[in-house]
Design a protein around this motif. Structure first.
Motif, PDB file in Angstrom:
ATOM      1  N   GLY A 103      34.877  19.962 -11.799  1.00 12.00           N
ATOM      2  CA  GLY A 103      35.774  20.970 -11.209  1.00 12.00           C
ATOM      3  C   GLY A 103      35.037  21.881 -10.228  1.00 12.00           C
ATOM      4  N   GLN A 104      35.804  22.553  -9.360  1.00 12.19           N
ATOM      5  CA  GLN A 104      35.192  23.402  -8.328  1.00 12.19           C
ATOM      6  C   GLN A 104      34.302  24.490  -8.940  1.00 12.19           C
ATOM      7  N   ALA A 105      34.775  25.107 -10.041  1.00 10.66           N
ATOM      8  CA  ALA A 105      33.992  26.193 -10.648  1.00 10.66           C
ATOM      9  C   ALA A 105      32.649  25.653 -11.127  1.00 10.66           C
ATOM     10  N   GLU A 106      32.694  24.459 -11.756  1.00  8.37           N
ATOM     11  CA  GLU A 106      31.446  23.874 -12.257  1.00  8.37           C
ATOM     12  C   GLU A 106      30.536  23.444 -11.104  1.00  8.37           C
ATOM     13  N   LEU A 107      31.156  22.961 -10.018  1.00  5.18           N
ATOM     14  CA  LEU A 107      30.365  22.575  -8.838  1.00  5.18           C
ATOM     15  C   LEU A 107      29.604  23.771  -8.280  1.00  5.18           C
ATOM     16  N   ASP A 108      30.307  24.908  -8.220  1.00  7.65           N
ATOM     17  CA  ASP A 108      29.660  26.125  -7.710  1.00  7.65           C
ATOM     18  C   ASP A 108      28.486  26.519  -8.608  1.00  7.65           C
ATOM     19  N   GLU A 109      28.736  26.438  -9.936  1.00 10.61           N
ATOM     20  CA  GLU A 109      27.665  26.770 -10.886  1.00 10.61           C
ATOM     21  C   GLU A 109      26.483  25.832 -10.717  1.00 10.61           C
ATOM     22  N   LEU A 110      26.804  24.533 -10.551  1.00 12.26           N
ATOM     23  CA  LEU A 110      25.726  23.548 -10.429  1.00 12.26           C
ATOM     24  C   LEU A 110      24.958  23.725  -9.116  1.00 12.26           C
ATOM     25  N   GLY A 111      25.671  24.157  -8.068  1.00  8.88           N
ATOM     26  CA  GLY A 111      24.986  24.440  -6.812  1.00  8.88           C
ATOM     27  C   GLY A 111      23.887  25.472  -7.026  1.00  8.88           C
ATOM     28  N   GLU A 112      24.233  26.500  -7.804  1.00 11.59           N
ATOM     29  CA  GLU A 112      23.237  27.540  -8.102  1.00 11.59           C
ATOM     30  C   GLU A 112      22.136  27.004  -9.006  1.00 11.59           C
ATOM     31  N   LYS A 113      22.543  26.167  -9.961  1.00 11.03           N
ATOM     32  CA  LYS A 113      21.569  25.572 -10.899  1.00 11.03           C
ATOM     33  C   LYS A 113      20.555  24.717 -10.125  1.00 11.03           C
ATOM     34  N   PHE A 114      21.050  23.919  -9.171  1.00  8.34           N
ATOM     35  CA  PHE A 114      20.157  23.063  -8.369  1.00  8.34           C
ATOM     36  C   PHE A 114      19.140  23.921  -7.612  1.00  8.34           C
ATOM     37  N   GLU A 115      19.640  25.047  -7.130  1.00  9.41           N
ATOM     38  CA  GLU A 115      18.768  25.944  -6.388  1.00  9.41           C
ATOM     39  C   GLU A 115      17.657  26.502  -7.300  1.00  9.41           C
ATOM     40  N   GLU A 116      18.068  26.842  -8.535  1.00  8.75           N
ATOM     41  CA  GLU A 116      17.072  27.343  -9.506  1.00  8.75           C
ATOM     42  C   GLU A 116      16.024  26.279  -9.796  1.00  8.75           C
ATOM     43  N   ILE A 117      16.493  25.038  -9.992  1.00 10.32           N
ATOM     44  CA  ILE A 117      15.567  23.940 -10.297  1.00 10.32           C
ATOM     45  C   ILE A 117      14.588  23.744  -9.136  1.00 10.32           C
ATOM     46  N   GLU A 118      15.134  23.826  -7.909  1.00 10.72           N
ATOM     47  CA  GLU A 118      14.295  23.658  -6.717  1.00 10.72           C
ATOM     48  C   GLU A 118      13.202  24.731  -6.689  1.00 10.72           C
ATOM     49  N   HIS A 119      13.583  25.945  -7.021  1.00  9.57           N
ATOM     50  CA  HIS A 119      12.603  27.036  -6.999  1.00  9.57           C
ATOM     51  C   HIS A 119      11.590  26.893  -8.124  1.00  9.57           C
ATOM     52  N   GLU A 120      12.069  26.438  -9.309  1.00  8.25           N
ATOM     53  CA  GLU A 120      11.148  26.185 -10.433  1.00  8.25           C
ATOM     54  C   GLU A 120      10.138  25.119 -10.048  1.00  8.25           C
ATOM     55  N   GLN A 121      10.643  24.062  -9.418  1.00 12.28           N
ATOM     56  CA  GLN A 121       9.803  22.905  -9.099  1.00 12.28           C
ATOM     57  C   GLN A 121       8.786  23.234  -8.009  1.00 12.28           C
ATOM     58  N   PHE A 122       9.241  23.964  -6.991  1.00 11.78           N
ATOM     59  CA  PHE A 122       8.384  24.170  -5.818  1.00 11.78           C
ATOM     60  C   PHE A 122       7.913  25.609  -5.651  1.00 11.78           C
ATOM     61  N   GLY A 123       8.482  26.525  -6.414  1.00  9.70           N
ATOM     62  CA  GLY A 123       8.067  27.921  -6.295  1.00  9.70           C
ATOM     63  C   GLY A 123       8.580  28.549  -5.013  1.00  9.70           C
ATOM     64  N   ASP A 124       9.385  27.829  -4.267  1.00  9.38           N
ATOM     65  CA  ASP A 124       9.862  28.318  -2.974  1.00  9.38           C
ATOM     66  C   ASP A 124      11.000  27.392  -2.568  1.00  9.38           C
ATOM     67  N   ASP A 125      11.389  27.400  -1.313  1.00  8.41           N
ATOM     68  CA  ASP A 125      12.455  26.510  -0.863  1.00  8.41           C
ATOM     69  C   ASP A 125      11.862  25.119  -0.587  1.00  8.41           C
ATOM     70  N   GLY A 126      12.062  24.218  -1.545  1.00  8.53           N
ATOM     71  CA  GLY A 126      11.467  22.885  -1.458  1.00  8.53           C
ATOM     72  C   GLY A 126      11.945  22.110  -0.245  1.00  8.53           C
ATOM     73  N   TYR A 127      13.235  22.267   0.081  1.00  5.94           N
ATOM     74  CA  TYR A 127      13.783  21.533   1.228  1.00  5.94           C
ATOM     75  C   TYR A 127      13.085  21.956   2.516  1.00  5.94           C
ATOM     76  N   GLU A 128      12.974  23.268   2.714  1.00  6.00           N
ATOM     77  CA  GLU A 128      12.332  23.769   3.941  1.00  6.00           C
ATOM     78  C   GLU A 128      10.881  23.278   4.030  1.00  6.00           C
ATOM     79  N   MET A 129      10.207  23.289   2.884  1.00  2.00           N
ATOM     80  CA  MET A 129       8.801  22.863   2.889  1.00  2.00           C
ATOM     81  C   MET A 129       8.673  21.368   3.160  1.00  2.00           C
ATOM     82  N   ALA A 130       9.568  20.587   2.543  1.00  4.92           N
ATOM     83  CA  ALA A 130       9.509  19.140   2.755  1.00  4.92           C
ATOM     84  C   ALA A 130       9.841  18.804   4.211  1.00  4.92           C
ATOM     85  N   LEU A 131      10.817  19.539   4.786  1.00  3.15           N
ATOM     86  CA  LEU A 131      11.191  19.306   6.178  1.00  3.15           C
ATOM     87  C   LEU A 131      10.003  19.591   7.104  1.00  3.15           C
TER      88      LEU A 131
END
Ligand SMILES: [Fe+2]
Ligand SMILES: [Fe+2]
Length: 250
Positions: free
Chosen positions: A197-225
């Motif tokens: 559902g849309q509400a869960e998608l929004d939550e997961l969007g934030e969750k993905f962002e948290e995971i990215e920061h946990e994994q890379f300590g910063d914006d992993g996408y920007e660094m990989a790019l």
């Protein structure tokens, strides 16, 4: 070559993303800092209307964009390997394989797709569920090939008897992953979106962002790019126009 020097050259430690982060920071002058300011996390700057949000599926698809750029380097390298193996610096291929390992396999596949996307899609009605086992097997095969590329490229030169096997492995990897990512973009992610559902998608969007920061300590996408752009430019592959197809026969 000692391991410290290799890590500096490689830019990404096999042990994790720490060196990717420090490499990017070390290489970031004022311009690099400016790039990092444009992260998806931050609010609008003075004069800007609003911050641009990155949805969960957009996030996954732009990660594919980074991986496709890595595949392009592999593809160009197979041609060069066969023409003149000495013209392919092993360090450059090693950097690409390390980026694929840290950003593609350990983060995008293991932390997002295999935890959040595949289990949901597997239970959802429709054709998408039927792809999940093959996609998972392709993740595993990709990791084997990345291990192989890393083992071949750790030497200062690619041994002559490894040139054709390496070219074949890269070619097969590109063929598999191009199709893999295309199926995920067109079948799997839309099915996941419908099943969530849309509400869960929004939550997961934030969750993905948290995971990215946990994994890379910063914006992993920007660094990989940034890392990918550095690799492309070191190999003379950063000019998009060089890939414009010639005109067809008249
Ligand atoms: Fe995948
Ligand atoms: Fe993917």
């Amino acid at each position: 070559m000692d391991s410290k020097r290799r890590q500096l050259i490689t830019g990404i430690s096999l042990a994790g993303a720490g060196v990717l982060i420090s490499a990017c920071r070390a290489n970031s002058g004022p311009a690099g800092s400016a790039t990092n300011e444009n992260t998806k996390n931050e609010g609008p700057k003075a004069g800007e209307e609003e911050a641009l949000e990155v949805t969960a599926t957009e996030d996954l698809m732009r990660e594919h964009g980074i991986l496709r750029r890595a595949l392009l380097v592999y593809q160009e390298s197979t041609v060069k390997l066969r023409q003149d193996a000495a013209s392919v610096p092993p360090d450059a291929l090693e950097k690409v394989a390390n980026l694929f390992r840290v950003f593609g396999e350990d983060y995008h596949e293991r932390k997002l797709e295999e935890v959040f996307i595949f289990p949901t899609v597997k239970k959802a009605p429709g054709v998408a569920a039927g792809y999940v086992d093959v996609l998972s097997a392709q993740h595993a095969r990709g990791r084997e090939i990345t291990d192989y590329v890393l083992s071949i490229t750790k030497a200062d030169r690619i041994a002559s008897n490894s040139v054709e096997p390496l070219a074949k492995a890269l070619e097969a990897f590109v063929r598999m992953y191009e199709h893999h990512a295309a199926v995920e973009d067109t079948v799997i992610f839309p099915a996941w979106k419908s099943a969530t559902g849309q509400a869960e998608l929004d939550e997961l969007g934030e969750k993905f962002e948290e995971i990215e920061h946990e994994q890379f300590g910063d914006d992993g996408y920007e660094m990989a790019l940034k890392r990918m752009e550095e690799i492309e430019s070191s190999l003379g592959l950063s000019n998009l126009d060089m890939f414009t197809a010639p005109a067809p026969p008249k």
